[in-house]
Design an enzyme around this catalytic site. Sequence first.
Site, PDB file in Angstrom:
ATOM      1  N   LYS A  13       0.835  -1.220   0.000  1.00  0.00           N
ATOM      2  CA  LYS A  13       0.000   0.000   0.000  1.00  0.00           C
ATOM      3  C   LYS A  13       0.859   1.256   0.000  1.00  0.00           C
ATOM      4  O   LYS A  13       0.625   2.174  -0.775  1.00  0.00           O
ATOM      5  CB  LYS A  13      -0.901   0.069   1.248  1.00  0.00           C
ATOM      6  CG  LYS A  13      -1.927  -1.013   1.367  1.00  0.00           C
ATOM      7  CD  LYS A  13      -2.905  -0.724   2.507  1.00  0.00           C
ATOM      8  CE  LYS A  13      -2.277  -0.607   3.876  1.00  0.00           C
ATOM      9  NZ  LYS A  13      -1.726  -1.862   4.408  1.00  0.00           N
ATOM     10  N   ARG A  88      -9.491   1.377   9.108  1.00  0.00           N
ATOM     11  CA  ARG A  88      -9.014   0.042   9.452  1.00  0.00           C
ATOM     12  C   ARG A  88     -10.037  -0.753  10.243  1.00  0.00           C
ATOM     13  O   ARG A  88      -9.790  -1.912  10.572  1.00  0.00           O
ATOM     14  CB  ARG A  88      -7.760   0.190  10.306  1.00  0.00           C
ATOM     15  CG  ARG A  88      -6.472  -0.303   9.648  1.00  0.00           C
ATOM     16  CD  ARG A  88      -5.345  -0.009  10.598  1.00  0.00           C
ATOM     17  NE  ARG A  88      -4.142  -0.722  10.337  1.00  0.00           N
ATOM     18  CZ  ARG A  88      -3.105  -0.193   9.698  1.00  0.00           C
ATOM     19  NH1 ARG A  88      -3.169   1.016   9.195  1.00  0.00           N
ATOM     20  NH2 ARG A  88      -2.006  -0.894   9.558  1.00  0.00           N
ATOM     21  N   ARG A 127      11.531  -6.358   4.836  1.00  0.00           N
ATOM     22  CA  ARG A 127      11.338  -4.946   4.462  1.00  0.00           C
ATOM     23  C   ARG A 127      12.309  -4.059   5.240  1.00  0.00           C
ATOM     24  O   ARG A 127      12.557  -4.266   6.414  1.00  0.00           O
ATOM     25  CB  ARG A 127       9.900  -4.538   4.772  1.00  0.00           C
ATOM     26  CG  ARG A 127       9.632  -3.060   4.537  1.00  0.00           C
ATOM     27  CD  ARG A 127       8.162  -2.785   4.422  1.00  0.00           C
ATOM     28  NE  ARG A 127       7.481  -2.704   5.696  1.00  0.00           N
ATOM     29  CZ  ARG A 127       6.200  -2.345   5.822  1.00  0.00           C
ATOM     30  NH1 ARG A 127       5.473  -2.082   4.746  1.00  0.00           N
ATOM     31  NH2 ARG A 127       5.632  -2.290   6.996  1.00  0.00           N
ATOM     32  N   ARG A 160      11.571  -1.747  10.728  1.00  0.00           N
ATOM     33  CA  ARG A 160      10.585  -1.209  11.668  1.00  0.00           C
ATOM     34  C   ARG A 160      10.388  -2.191  12.816  1.00  0.00           C
ATOM     35  O   ARG A 160      10.363  -3.403  12.589  1.00  0.00           O
ATOM     36  CB  ARG A 160       9.249  -0.991  10.937  1.00  0.00           C
ATOM     37  CG  ARG A 160       9.177   0.303  10.192  1.00  0.00           C
ATOM     38  CD  ARG A 160       7.946   0.401   9.313  1.00  0.00           C
ATOM     39  NE  ARG A 160       6.692  -0.063   9.902  1.00  0.00           N
ATOM     40  CZ  ARG A 160       5.515   0.036   9.302  1.00  0.00           C
ATOM     41  NH1 ARG A 160       5.427   0.595   8.107  1.00  0.00           N
ATOM     42  NH2 ARG A 160       4.419  -0.396   9.885  1.00  0.00           N
ATOM     43  N   ARG A 171      -0.373  -8.317  13.607  1.00  0.00           N
ATOM     44  CA  ARG A 171      -0.945  -7.336  12.671  1.00  0.00           C
ATOM     45  C   ARG A 171      -1.827  -8.035  11.632  1.00  0.00           C
ATOM     46  O   ARG A 171      -2.885  -7.523  11.248  1.00  0.00           O
ATOM     47  CB  ARG A 171       0.176  -6.534  11.987  1.00  0.00           C
ATOM     48  CG  ARG A 171       0.888  -5.604  12.975  1.00  0.00           C
ATOM     49  CD  ARG A 171       2.181  -5.067  12.412  1.00  0.00           C
ATOM     50  NE  ARG A 171       1.988  -4.163  11.292  1.00  0.00           N
ATOM     51  CZ  ARG A 171       2.923  -3.901  10.371  1.00  0.00           C
ATOM     52  NH1 ARG A 171       4.098  -4.501  10.414  1.00  0.00           N
ATOM     53  NH2 ARG A 171       2.678  -3.055   9.411  1.00  0.00           N
TER      54      ARG A 171
HETATM   55  P1  AMP Z   1       0.926   0.943   8.987  1.00  0.00           P
HETATM   56  O1  AMP Z   1       2.184   1.680   8.697  1.00  0.00           O
HETATM   57  O2  AMP Z   1      -0.250   1.425   8.188  1.00  0.00           O
HETATM   58  O3  AMP Z   1       1.088  -0.559   8.912  1.00  0.00           O
HETATM   59  O4  AMP Z   1       0.542   1.285  10.514  1.00  0.00           O
HETATM   60  C1  AMP Z   1       1.423   0.983  11.584  1.00  0.00           C
HETATM   61  C2  AMP Z   1       0.656   0.885  12.885  1.00  0.00           C
HETATM   62  O5  AMP Z   1       0.026   2.145  13.197  1.00  0.00           O
HETATM   63  C3  AMP Z   1      -0.478  -0.109  12.910  1.00  0.00           C
HETATM   64  O6  AMP Z   1      -0.019  -1.452  13.165  1.00  0.00           O
HETATM   65  C4  AMP Z   1      -1.349   0.435  14.054  1.00  0.00           C
HETATM   66  O7  AMP Z   1      -0.752   0.150  15.316  1.00  0.00           O
HETATM   67  C5  AMP Z   1      -1.228   1.934  13.821  1.00  0.00           C
HETATM   68  N1  AMP Z   1      -2.280   2.436  12.899  1.00  0.00           N
HETATM   69  C6  AMP Z   1      -2.103   2.955  11.648  1.00  0.00           C
HETATM   70  N2  AMP Z   1      -3.272   3.304  11.095  1.00  0.00           N
HETATM   71  C7  AMP Z   1      -4.229   3.013  12.015  1.00  0.00           C
HETATM   72  C8  AMP Z   1      -5.646   3.112  12.029  1.00  0.00           C
HETATM   73  N3  AMP Z   1      -6.330   3.594  10.971  1.00  0.00           N
HETATM   74  N4  AMP Z   1      -6.294   2.723  13.151  1.00  0.00           N
HETATM   75  C9  AMP Z   1      -5.638   2.226  14.219  1.00  0.00           C
HETATM   76  N5  AMP Z   1      -4.297   2.082  14.272  1.00  0.00           N
HETATM   77  C10 AMP Z   1      -3.590   2.467  13.177  1.00  0.00           C
END
Ligand code: AMP
Length: 215
Positions: A13, A88, A127, A160, A171
Site C-alpha cells: 500500500k 481500518r 522490508r 521497523r 498485525r
Molecule cells: P501501517 O504503517 O499502516 O502498517 O501502521 C502501523 C501501525 O500504526 C499499525 O499497526 C497500528 O498500530 C497503527 N495504525 C495505523 N493506522 C491506524 C488506524 N487507521 N487505526 C488504528 N491504528 C492504526
Amino acid sequence: MEIIIFGAPGVGKGTQAKIISQKLEIPHISTGDILREAIKNETELGKKAKEIVQKGDLVPDDIMGGLIKDTISSEECKNGFILDGFPRTLPQAEILTNIFNELGFENPIVIKLSADDDVIIKRLSSRRVCSNCGYITNLSELKDPDTCPNCGAKGTLYQRDDDKEEVIKNRLKIFHESTAPVIEYYKGKAKILDIDGALPMDEVTRQIMEGLGVN
Ligand code: AMP
C-alpha cells in the site's frame, strides 16, 4: 480524486500510494507514518500511540477519527488525496463517511490490494526503510544491504519494530478480524479496484492507473 488504498500490512500500500500521489499530484496520507512521526517527536498523540503501535495493535477509533478529520479538512487536501492505512475498522469507515458528507466529498475510489499471508510475512520480515529519505525497500532487491537504493545514504536502512515476526503475526490477525470486513462496507458504496498485490510492483502500478482511468 479521493482514493483509499486498502489491504493487509505489507501488501504494498505504502509503495503504491507514494507512486500514485506523485502521478496524480495529490497528498499521500499514511496514518502509520503520521503515528510513527508523532512517536518519534514524543507528542501527546505519540505518547498515547507508542505502546499500541509497537505491539501491532490498533490505536482507538476516536483518536484516529480526529486525526483524519483534521488532516483531510486541510487546504492541501481540497483537490483530493490518497488515504493509506485508514479506515481500518468498521467504525472508522463510518467516521470517514460522515467526514466526507460534512466536507462535501463524493464517494471515494477504493484500491484493494490482496496477497496471501505467506507472501506478506516473507515481504515484511525483509522490508527495510531508509531513515534518511523514507524509501521502502526489500533485502531481496538490494545489491548492497548497507546503502539506500533511492538516496544513496549509507547505514540508514532499518527494520521497523513492528516488522518483527511476532508483531507481523498479530498485525495480520487484526487485519483479518477487524480490517478485512471494511471492504464489505464499501461494496455498493464505492468503486472498488481489485488488484493482485503479489504481482511485480510496476505491474501493480500499471493496473491501478488503468483502473483509475489515468495513463
Ligand atoms: P501501517 O504503517 O499502516 O502498517 O501502521 C502501523 C501501525 O500504526 C499499525 O499497526 C497500528 O498500530 C497503527 N495504525 C495505523 N493506522 C491506524 C488506524 N487507521 N487505526 C488504528 N491504528 C492504526
